[in-house]
Design a protein around this motif. Structure first.
Motif, short mmCIF file in Angstrom:
data_model
loop_
_atom_site.label_atom_id
_atom_site.label_comp_id
_atom_site.label_asym_id
_atom_site.label_seq_id
_atom_site.Cartn_x
_atom_site.Cartn_y
_atom_site.Cartn_z
N GLU A 61 0.83 -1.21 0.00
CA GLU A 61 0.00 0.00 0.00
C GLU A 61 0.86 1.26 0.00
O GLU A 61 0.57 2.23 -0.71
CB GLU A 61 -0.93 0.00 1.21
N ALA A 62 1.93 1.27 0.77
CA ALA A 62 2.80 2.44 0.82
C ALA A 62 3.43 2.70 -0.54
O ALA A 62 3.53 3.86 -0.98
CB ALA A 62 3.89 2.22 1.87
N PHE A 63 3.84 1.65 -1.22
CA PHE A 63 4.48 1.79 -2.54
C PHE A 63 3.50 2.37 -3.55
O PHE A 63 3.81 3.35 -4.26
CB PHE A 63 4.99 0.44 -3.01
N PHE A 64 2.30 1.80 -3.64
CA PHE A 64 1.35 2.24 -4.65
C PHE A 64 0.72 3.60 -4.30
O PHE A 64 0.38 4.37 -5.19
CB PHE A 64 0.27 1.18 -4.87
N ARG A 65 0.61 3.90 -3.02
CA ARG A 65 0.07 5.20 -2.64
C ARG A 65 1.05 6.31 -3.05
O ARG A 65 0.64 7.37 -3.53
CB ARG A 65 -0.22 5.25 -1.14
N GLU A 66 2.33 6.05 -2.86
CA GLU A 66 3.33 7.05 -3.27
C GLU A 66 3.29 7.27 -4.78
O GLU A 66 3.47 8.38 -5.26
CB GLU A 66 4.72 6.59 -2.84
N MET A 67 3.04 6.21 -5.53
CA MET A 67 3.06 6.30 -6.98
C MET A 67 1.76 6.87 -7.55
O MET A 67 1.76 7.57 -8.56
CB MET A 67 3.31 4.91 -7.60
N LEU A 68 0.63 6.62 -6.89
CA LEU A 68 -0.67 6.88 -7.53
C LEU A 68 -1.58 7.85 -6.78
O LEU A 68 -2.64 8.20 -7.31
CB LEU A 68 -1.42 5.55 -7.71
N VAL B 293 1.54 0.86 -13.72
CA VAL B 293 2.81 1.57 -13.71
C VAL B 293 2.53 2.99 -14.17
O VAL B 293 1.74 3.21 -15.09
CB VAL B 293 3.86 0.88 -14.60
N ARG B 294 3.13 3.94 -13.51
CA ARG B 294 2.94 5.36 -13.84
C ARG B 294 4.22 5.92 -14.42
O ARG B 294 5.30 5.76 -13.85
CB ARG B 294 2.56 6.14 -12.59
N LEU B 295 4.10 6.62 -15.55
CA LEU B 295 5.23 7.30 -16.16
C LEU B 295 4.88 8.77 -16.32
O LEU B 295 3.82 9.11 -16.85
CB LEU B 295 5.56 6.69 -17.52
N LEU C 286 -5.96 -3.53 -4.51
CA LEU C 286 -5.27 -2.69 -3.53
C LEU C 286 -4.57 -1.53 -4.22
O LEU C 286 -4.65 -0.38 -3.77
CB LEU C 286 -4.26 -3.54 -2.74
N ALA C 287 -3.87 -1.82 -5.31
CA ALA C 287 -3.15 -0.77 -6.03
C ALA C 287 -4.09 0.31 -6.52
O ALA C 287 -3.80 1.51 -6.42
CB ALA C 287 -2.37 -1.38 -7.19
N GLN C 288 -5.24 -0.09 -7.05
CA GLN C 288 -6.20 0.89 -7.56
C GLN C 288 -6.79 1.74 -6.44
O GLN C 288 -7.04 2.93 -6.63
CB GLN C 288 -7.31 0.17 -8.34
N ARG C 289 -6.99 1.15 -5.26
CA ARG C 289 -7.51 1.92 -4.13
C ARG C 289 -6.52 2.97 -3.65
O ARG C 289 -6.91 3.94 -2.98
CB ARG C 289 -7.86 0.98 -2.97
N CYS C 290 -5.25 2.80 -3.98
CA CYS C 290 -4.23 3.76 -3.56
C CYS C 290 -4.21 5.01 -4.43
O CYS C 290 -3.48 5.95 -4.13
CB CYS C 290 -2.85 3.10 -3.57
N SER C 291 -4.97 5.01 -5.50
CA SER C 291 -5.05 6.18 -6.37
C SER C 291 -6.20 7.08 -5.93
O SER C 291 -6.97 6.73 -5.04
CB SER C 291 -5.26 5.76 -7.82
N GLY C 292 -6.30 8.24 -6.58
CA GLY C 292 -7.40 9.14 -6.29
C GLY C 292 -8.59 8.95 -7.21
O GLY C 292 -9.53 9.75 -7.19
N VAL C 293 -8.56 7.89 -8.02
CA VAL C 293 -9.68 7.60 -8.93
C VAL C 293 -10.77 6.88 -8.14
O VAL C 293 -10.53 5.80 -7.58
CB VAL C 293 -9.22 6.73 -10.12
N ALA C 294 -11.94 7.47 -8.11
CA ALA C 294 -13.03 6.91 -7.32
C ALA C 294 -13.66 5.72 -8.04
O ALA C 294 -13.91 5.77 -9.24
CB ALA C 294 -14.09 7.98 -7.05
#
Length: 289
Positions: A55-62, A160-162, A193-201
């Motif tokens: 969660e920490a990794f994907f939240r930082e990225m997304l 993955v975010r670029l 989990l990765a998708q929940r770490c983004s701001g996309v509802a």
């Protein structure tokens, strides 16, 4: 006729299964090695990186991504692949050689170079400089002994975010390589989990495009998908095969060691008006990079 859902297996699973079928039909069943249990992967995934670390990794990225990345306005990711069209191409030998030379010169993998190129396509066709797309991870690199002979679902799709914001090409390539290297440590994280770490509802998808970098054997080069000629049993005619995902836009980079091919799938139709409107909004700086 063989039908397999990705819930229960991946391409390596197909290869293992076909090899065992061949052994049985050729009378070599007693020589088969004992089956490798899939539960070993489950244990490896549960005892590896914690969900908190994922969660920490994907939240930082997304965390600051609050809009879906949908190339050409294609956002439906819940279909079954029907209605999609596929195109396959082999890259010219000269281009293949140039790409491999550049990857070696920059000290990165060819996969990293291809991810950055796909990121450019995704960004330009979605009107965004922060391109997010799914990438397929092999899943067997850290799955323990016997993982190469185990049947089951090992692959995973993760975002993955670029950031394609005017950074120079060489720096962008190295940044992409570093991000993919970090992602490998989280290859068994949950996509949800990765998708929940983004701001996309929810229920909006985080991304609508997928990249699959595949290492293939030279025997598969003519078909570029499915089972290669080496898997065909004597007296059996191979008619063909197909693979589908529910993502509206996917690209598979087929790496045959000394050659490169592309397999693209897209749902129909793509509106030419929407495509032109999306791409025309990009900065002219793309042409200088």
């Amino acid at each position: 006729m063989e039908l397999q859902h990705h819930l229960i297996g991946d391409h390596t699973t197909l290869e293992v299964m076909h090899a065992e079928v061949r052994a049985v039909l050729e009378g070599r069943a007693p020589a088969l090695a004992p089956p490798q249990p899939f539960r070993n992967l489950v244990a490896q995934a549960r005892l590896g990186v914690s969900s908190e670390a994922h969660e920490a990794f994907f939240r930082e990225m997304l965390a600051d991504i609050d809009e879906p990345t949908t190339p050409f306005g294609l956002s439906e990711v819940r279909g079954d692949g029907r209605g999609s069209r596929e195109a396959q191409r082999m890259l010219p030998e000269a281009l293949n050689d140039r790409l491999r030379d550049q990857a070696r010169r920059l000290g990165v993998s060819l996969a990293s170079l291809c991810h950055l190129a796909w990121g450019q396509v995704v960004a330009r066709s979605s009107g965004r400089e922060q391109a997010v797309f799914g990438t397929v991870l092999f899943g067997r690199m850290h799955a323990g002994a016997g993982a190469d002979r185990t049947m089951g679902l090992f692959i995973n799709t993760l975002p993955v975010r670029l950031d394609l914001d005017g950074t120079g090409v060489e720096e962008s390539v190295r940044a992409t390589h570093a991000r993919l290297s970090e992602l490998l440590s989280h290859e068994h994280a949950s996509l949800a989990l990765a998708q929940r770490c983004s701001g996309v509802a929810a229920p909006a998808p985080l991304f609508g495009a997928l990249l699959n970098y595949r290492h293939n054997t030279p025997a598969q080069t003519p078909a570029m998908s499915g089972v290669g000629p080496s898997d065909v049993l004597s007296g059996i005619e191979w008619l063909g095969g197909e693979e589908r995902t529910n993502y509206p836009l996917t690209l598979a980079v087929e790496d045959f060691g000394e050659a490169l091919g592309l397999t693209a799938q897209v749902v129909e139709p793509i509106s030419p008006i929407a495509s032109a409107a999306t791409c025309s909004g990009r900065s002219n700086s793309w042409s200088r990079r």
